[in-house]
Design a protein around this motif. Structure first.
Motif, PDB file in Angstrom:
ATOM      1  N   LYS A 140       0.860  -1.184   0.000  1.00 32.33           N
ATOM      2  CA  LYS A 140       0.000   0.000   0.000  1.00 32.33           C
ATOM      3  C   LYS A 140       0.897   1.235   0.000  1.00 32.33           C
ATOM      4  N   ILE A 141       0.342   2.371  -0.406  1.00 38.86           N
ATOM      5  CA  ILE A 141       1.055   3.630  -0.279  1.00 38.86           C
ATOM      6  C   ILE A 141       0.249   4.570   0.613  1.00 38.86           C
ATOM      7  N   VAL A 142       0.935   5.551   1.195  1.00 38.82           N
ATOM      8  CA  VAL A 142       0.280   6.546   2.045  1.00 38.82           C
ATOM      9  C   VAL A 142       0.037   7.791   1.198  1.00 38.82           C
ATOM     10  N   ASP A 143      -1.234   8.217   1.136  1.00 40.42           N
ATOM     11  CA  ASP A 143      -1.566   9.381   0.313  1.00 40.42           C
ATOM     12  C   ASP A 143      -1.487  10.679   1.113  1.00 40.42           C
ATOM     13  N   GLY A 144      -1.885  11.779   0.506  1.00 41.93           N
ATOM     14  CA  GLY A 144      -1.792  13.086   1.149  1.00 41.93           C
ATOM     15  C   GLY A 144      -2.720  13.281   2.320  1.00 41.93           C
ATOM     16  N   ASN A 145      -3.665  12.351   2.517  1.00 42.29           N
ATOM     17  CA  ASN A 145      -4.571  12.404   3.666  1.00 42.29           C
ATOM     18  C   ASN A 145      -4.122  11.476   4.790  1.00 42.29           C
ATOM     19  N   ASN A 146      -2.878  10.994   4.715  1.00 41.52           N
ATOM     20  CA  ASN A 146      -2.324  10.067   5.705  1.00 41.52           C
ATOM     21  C   ASN A 146      -3.172   8.799   5.801  1.00 41.52           C
ATOM     22  N   THR A 147      -3.516   8.266   4.627  1.00 41.51           N
ATOM     23  CA  THR A 147      -4.330   7.058   4.540  1.00 41.51           C
ATOM     24  C   THR A 147      -3.640   6.038   3.644  1.00 41.51           C
ATOM     25  N   LEU A 148      -3.657   4.765   4.065  1.00 43.51           N
ATOM     26  CA  LEU A 148      -3.107   3.699   3.241  1.00 43.51           C
ATOM     27  C   LEU A 148      -4.084   3.377   2.114  1.00 43.51           C
ATOM     28  N   VAL A 149      -3.604   3.448   0.876  1.00 44.21           N
ATOM     29  CA  VAL A 149      -4.446   3.190  -0.287  1.00 44.21           C
ATOM     30  C   VAL A 149      -3.704   2.279  -1.261  1.00 44.21           C
ATOM     31  N   ASN A 150      -4.448   1.683  -2.173  1.00 42.85           N
ATOM     32  CA  ASN A 150      -3.830   0.848  -3.191  1.00 42.85           C
ATOM     33  C   ASN A 150      -3.003   1.679  -4.161  1.00 42.85           C
ATOM     34  N   PRO A 151      -1.852   1.158  -4.585  1.00 44.51           N
ATOM     35  CA  PRO A 151      -1.079   1.843  -5.629  1.00 44.51           C
ATOM     36  C   PRO A 151      -1.863   1.859  -6.941  1.00 44.51           C
ATOM     37  N   GLY A 152      -1.567   2.817  -7.778  1.00 46.50           N
ATOM     38  CA  GLY A 152      -2.172   2.877  -9.103  1.00 46.50           C
ATOM     39  C   GLY A 152      -1.440   1.966 -10.070  1.00 46.50           C
ATOM     40  N   ASP A 153      -2.178   1.126 -10.775  1.00 45.72           N
ATOM     41  CA  ASP A 153      -1.571   0.134 -11.655  1.00 45.72           C
ATOM     42  C   ASP A 153      -0.712   0.771 -12.752  1.00 45.72           C
ATOM     43  N   LYS A 154      -1.146   1.906 -13.275  1.00 41.91           N
ATOM     44  CA  LYS A 154      -0.431   2.539 -14.378  1.00 41.91           C
ATOM     45  C   LYS A 154       0.861   3.222 -13.924  1.00 41.91           C
ATOM     46  N   LYS A 155       1.051   3.323 -12.622  1.00 41.13           N
ATOM     47  CA  LYS A 155       2.254   3.964 -12.097  1.00 41.13           C
ATOM     48  C   LYS A 155       3.329   2.949 -11.711  1.00 41.13           C
ATOM     49  N   ALA A 156       2.987   1.651 -11.820  1.00 43.12           N
ATOM     50  CA  ALA A 156       3.892   0.583 -11.380  1.00 43.12           C
ATOM     51  C   ALA A 156       4.523  -0.126 -12.570  1.00 43.12           C
ATOM     52  N   LEU A 157       5.750  -0.585 -12.387  1.00 43.10           N
ATOM     53  CA  LEU A 157       6.458  -1.354 -13.399  1.00 43.10           C
ATOM     54  C   LEU A 157       7.210  -2.487 -12.711  1.00 43.10           C
ATOM     55  N   ALA A 158       6.770  -3.721 -12.968  1.00 46.07           N
ATOM     56  CA  ALA A 158       7.426  -4.900 -12.399  1.00 46.07           C
ATOM     57  C   ALA A 158       8.445  -5.429 -13.394  1.00 46.07           C
ATOM     58  N   GLY A 159       9.653  -5.747 -12.910  1.00 48.17           N
ATOM     59  CA  GLY A 159      10.665  -6.236 -13.838  1.00 48.17           C
ATOM     60  C   GLY A 159      11.988  -6.550 -13.171  1.00 48.17           C
ATOM     61  N   SER A 160      12.954  -6.889 -13.970  1.00 51.08           N
ATOM     62  CA  SER A 160      14.290  -7.266 -13.525  1.00 51.08           C
ATOM     63  C   SER A 160      15.320  -6.643 -14.443  1.00 51.08           C
ATOM     64  N   THR A 161      16.486  -6.359 -13.908  1.00 50.60           N
ATOM     65  CA  THR A 161      17.569  -5.797 -14.718  1.00 50.60           C
ATOM     66  C   THR A 161      18.369  -6.865 -15.435  1.00 50.60           C
ATOM     67  N   SER A 162      18.166  -8.142 -15.055  1.00 48.74           N
ATOM     68  CA  SER A 162      18.907  -9.235 -15.700  1.00 48.74           C
ATOM     69  C   SER A 162      18.045 -10.492 -15.662  1.00 48.74           C
ATOM     70  N   LEU A 163      17.252 -10.694 -16.712  1.00 44.48           N
ATOM     71  CA  LEU A 163      16.267 -11.778 -16.726  1.00 44.48           C
ATOM     72  C   LEU A 163      16.893 -13.173 -16.719  1.00 44.48           C
ATOM     73  N   SER A 164      18.137 -13.299 -17.094  1.00 42.52           N
ATOM     74  CA  SER A 164      18.787 -14.612 -17.049  1.00 42.52           C
ATOM     75  C   SER A 164      19.160 -15.009 -15.623  1.00 42.52           C
ATOM     76  N   LYS A 165      19.177 -14.017 -14.721  1.00 35.21           N
ATOM     77  CA  LYS A 165      19.583 -14.270 -13.337  1.00 35.21           C
ATOM     78  C   LYS A 165      18.446 -14.111 -12.329  1.00 35.21           C
ATOM     79  N   PHE A 166      17.553 -13.145 -12.603  1.00 31.13           N
ATOM     80  CA  PHE A 166      16.486 -12.812 -11.660  1.00 31.13           C
ATOM     81  C   PHE A 166      15.205 -12.500 -12.440  1.00 31.13           C
ATOM     82  N   THR A 167      14.063 -12.903 -11.899  1.00 31.02           N
ATOM     83  CA  THR A 167      12.799 -12.656 -12.582  1.00 31.02           C
ATOM     84  C   THR A 167      11.735 -12.144 -11.624  1.00 31.02           C
ATOM     85  N   VAL A 168      10.643 -11.653 -12.204  1.00 33.78           N
ATOM     86  CA  VAL A 168       9.456 -11.223 -11.477  1.00 33.78           C
ATOM     87  C   VAL A 168       8.261 -11.924 -12.113  1.00 33.78           C
TER      88      VAL A 168
END
Length: 384
Positions: A335-363
């Motif tokens: 979760k992230i904390v918003d400007g109202n000091n409340t825990l809310v879900n992250p926005g999907d379009k703001k997130a990027l899941a990945g790895s810097t070296s796919l042969s060694k580490f994955t998501v």
């Protein structure tokens, strides 16, 4: 103070430890390594854990943080003004997990425990900086997140002990961090999680750490090894070993971490566990860009050090993310904390899941649902 007098003072202070009593306390023998804290700071009590770790109990007002030039005259904040709302909402879990625990240090109220790392005492300061800061290679696997207004984050992080070669100066770490500042340098960063670093701790255990970068000053630090982070909890030992740890295809253990910006004092607080225990905070005056808010977050694992890319340690369980629960490491309920000091879900379009070296580490398994954001991550590195 002359060197001989300083040594005598250190020995004298260590003998004072003999009059303290407690379940985990052992006396410090003459000739044993003495931390610089014994010389320059009044030690209320010294505790040796069954694991062999030694903690010195230091007056909370004499801790290293207040040696920072920006914290002269700083009035210590003993608890957050308020916690983010939404923390008491419990989510049913598909899998049974248990908490990994740090050691409980029985320091007196009004003091804080500081880990005495014998290995660090024998390494020149320049060498430490080379290991932790300068010219490091780095690889990572996890979730990056960008938001113009971010005031904290909370996540549940799976704890393993990834393999790092004993003679390596690399480390493998998992956790979360928040930063703000220009890309390419000078960003302010705060973070917390666990790491395995034989070159700094002398062992292959998962240990809990906090870390930060003061971007404009180009200064990086962790735990209480230099001024900055203000600890207020008298029983929590930064740098202490986490136990138990997860077993591949077996029991899974986790830590729950919250970092958030106090809406009144503007300090960045670290909160531990489901019990919501305040550990301490980074004063907002340390930073240039994090004074106001964060704009970037990362959850997952990374390896860093002189050979972290050319001879990579493991991340997480040491297995690829596609193996899933009980076999791959995970971070969940983000979760992230918003400007109202409340825990809310992250926005999907703001997130990027990945790895810097796919042969060694994955998501794998990235998703956002009503409980937050989740993913599996990790891999064998070059230790397959």
């Amino acid at each position: 103070m002359k060197e001989k007098e300083a040594i005598m003072l250190a020995l004298f202070l260590s003998y004072l430890v003999l009059i303290t009593k407690g379940k985990y306390i052992r006396s410090i023998k003459k000739g044993a390594n003495s931390s610089q804290f014994l010389i320059y700071r009044r030690v209320n009590k010294t505790i040796q854990m069954e694991s062999g770790d030694i903690f010195d109990c230091i007056d909370v007002n004499l801790q290293p943080a207040f040696d920072h030039p920006l914290l002269k005259g700083h009035k210590i904040q003993m608890e957050p003004s308020s916690l983010p709302s939404g923390m008491d909402i419990k989510s049913p879990s598909q899998h049974v997990v248990s908490p990994a625990q740090p050691p409980i240090i029985e320091c007196p109220i009004g003091t804080i425990p500081i880990l005495r790392n014998h290995r660090r005492d024998h390494i020149a300061r320049q060498s430490i900086d080379e290991v932790t800061v300068t010219n490091n290679q780095q690889e990572e696997a996890g979730i990056e997140y960008r938001d113009d207004y971010m005031y904290g984050t909370r996540a549940i992080i799976n704890v393993y002990e990834p393999k790092v070669k004993k003679d390596s100066k690399d480390l493998s770490a998992s956790g979360l961090n928040i930063n703000s500042g220009p890309e390419g340098g000078q960003a302010d960063t705060i973070g917390a999680g666990y790491s395995v670093s034989p070159s700094l701790s002398g062992d292959g255990y998962a240990r809990f750490h906090v870390a930060w970068d003061e971007g404009v000053l180009n200064k990086s630090c962790y735990d209480l090894t230099c001024p900055g982070f203000v600890q207020i909890c008298h029983t929590f030992g930064l740098g202490g070993r986490l136990q138990p740890v997860s077993v591949y295809n077996g029991s899974q253990y986790v830590i729950t971490i919250l970092i958030f910006k106090d809406p009144n004092t503007k300090n960045w607080w670290l909160i531990w566990g489901e019990e919501k225990t305040p550990i301490g905070y980074w004063p907002h005056s340390l930073f240039t860009y994090l004074k106001d808010k964060g704009t970037y977050a990362f959850w997952g694992g990374h390896v860093s050090g002189p050979t972290a890319s050319t001879d990579s340690p493991q991340i997480g369980s040491g297995h690829f993310a596609s193996e899933g629960y009980s076999k791959a490491a995970f971070v969940k309920n983000i979760k992230i904390v918003d400007g109202n000091n409340t825990l809310v879900n992250p926005g999907d379009k703001k997130a990027l899941a990945g790895s810097t070296s796919l042969s060694k580490f994955t998501v794998d398994g990235y998703e956002i649902d009503k409980d937050g954001m989740h993913t599996f991550y990790g891999g064998p590195g070059d230790l397959a």
